[in-house]
Write an enzyme that holds these catalytic residues in place. Structure first.
Site, PDB file in Angstrom:
ATOM      1  N   SER A  38       2.330 141.288  12.028  1.00 18.16           N
ATOM      2  CA  SER A  38       0.999 141.270  12.624  1.00 18.16           C
ATOM      3  C   SER A  38       0.319 139.925  12.358  1.00 18.16           C
ATOM      4  CB  SER A  38       0.187 142.450  12.071  1.00 18.16           C
ATOM      5  OG  SER A  38      -1.046 142.591  12.749  1.00 18.16           O
ATOM      6  N   HIS A  69       2.562 149.562  16.338  1.00 21.03           N
ATOM      7  CA  HIS A  69       2.356 148.337  15.581  1.00 21.03           C
ATOM      8  C   HIS A  69       2.494 148.517  14.076  1.00 21.03           C
ATOM      9  CE1 HIS A  69       0.815 144.323  14.900  1.00 21.03           C
ATOM     10  NE2 HIS A  69      -0.189 144.770  14.187  1.00 21.03           N
ATOM     11  N   ASP A 127       6.221 142.046  15.062  1.00 19.62           N
ATOM     12  CA  ASP A 127       5.067 142.366  15.906  1.00 19.62           C
ATOM     13  C   ASP A 127       3.898 141.412  15.624  1.00 19.62           C
ATOM     14  OD1 ASP A 127       4.667 143.962  18.089  1.00 19.62           O
ATOM     15  OD2 ASP A 127       3.646 145.562  17.005  1.00 19.62           O
TER      16      ASP A 127
END
Length: 308
Positions: free
Chosen positions: A131, A236, A160
């Site tokens: 992230s 996610h 991600d």
């Protein structure tokens, strides 16, 4: 001061999506002896192992990646998982600087916390980030802040990765340029995406990995060699531990669109990371090539691509 630790027994298995042949140990160094609080996941068997620095996502705890880290370590890697902040704003500049500081600490600092029979091979050093941690990892490797590091990383992994909440509104330091193949990193790169990351959990919250600033955009800017996997029907935060405690831990189940359970996505992420590292750090590409469109993977692969 001696570190506290706990052990997990690992069964021998050549499947990269399962735990590997090495028994692993979690080491928690005294925070006064490290640049930032960090966790170390190491094999216990005597040997020299490549090192992976893993960066957590926005407002997450580094401890939320324990199951994933044990899985990767069990295949013969040492993981260093720092906690970069407790509270932070949109600017990730300090995090990039922290990771550079941690990297410079590794040669002298890391060996002090490893089992006596275990050695770190810092000539095979990989940087991974999830992230916002993925954004930080790319920013550091692209030298957006002109940091001075003693060590050179050999591989980069974005799990991600997200560069802000919307295209044109990236948080500093900006990473994406929207110019295809513009990332001149001079190292192998892997980008892992989640199929549900760009889907809103509900109308009250934005998507956790919005289209325009997510994995697809990061991969489009990568140069050879690079590889790309997107897991269908998983979200996610589905690579985190099954149980994430505290207010932040509970929030991980509420803010992002999730799959049915975390275990398949976590095993998939761990497996592709292991396969990528075994290929580009160890010279054995058979695991990586076998994953492409692999029906035996723990998740359905929505997309896979290779720039070799």
């Amino acid at each position: 001061m001696s570190p506290s630790s706990s052990s997990i027994a690992i069964c021998s298995n050549i499947d990269v999506f399962a735990f590997g042949e090495h028994e692993t140990q979690l080491v928690k160094p005294d925070e006064a002896l490290t640049p930032k609080p960090l966790l170390i996941f190491t094999p216990l068997e005597a040997g020299e192992y490549p090192v992976v620095v893993l960066l957590h996502g926005y407002l997450l705890n580094n401890s939320f990646y324990s199951q994933l880290s044990h899985q990767i370590a069990s295949h013969g890697f040492i993981l260093v998982v720092p906690k970069l902040y407790s509270v932070t704003g949109p600017d990730a500049t300090k995090e990039v600087e922290y990771v550079a500081e941690i990297t410079n600490w590794l040669p002298e600092g890391l060996p002090k916390f490893l089992p006596s029979q275990v050695m770190a091979n810092l000539k095979k050093l990989a940087l991974a980030g999830h992230s916002r941690g993925g954004k930080v990892a790319f920013a550091l490797m692209l030298n957006r802040l002109k940091t001075d590091m003693k060590l050179k990383y050999s591989a980069l992994i974005g799990i991600d990765p997200v560069d802000g909440m919307d295209k044109g509104k990236q948080t500093p330091p900006k990473v994406l340029t929207y110019i295809p193949n513009s990332f001149n990193l001079e190292m192998p790169v892997m980008v892992i995406g989640s199929g549900l990351g760009e889907v809103r959990k509900n109308p009250l919250f934005p998507a956790c990995a919005p289209k325009g600033v997510n994995h697809e955009d990061f991969y489009n800017e990568c140069c050879k060699p690079a590889c790309y996997f997107v897991a269908k029907d998983y979200g996610h935060l589905d690579m985190l531990d099954d149980e994430t405690k505290g207010i932040r831990g509970k929030a991980t189940h509420c803010l992002c669109k999730n799959g049915k359970s975390r275990e398949p996505m976590r095993r998939f992420v761990g497996g592709v990371v292991v396969a990528f590292l075994k290929g580009f750090l160890g010279g054995n590409f058979s695991y990586l090539m076998a994953i492409k469109d692999d029906e035996n993977a723990p998740v359905a692969i929505q997309k896979s691509a290779f720039l070799l």
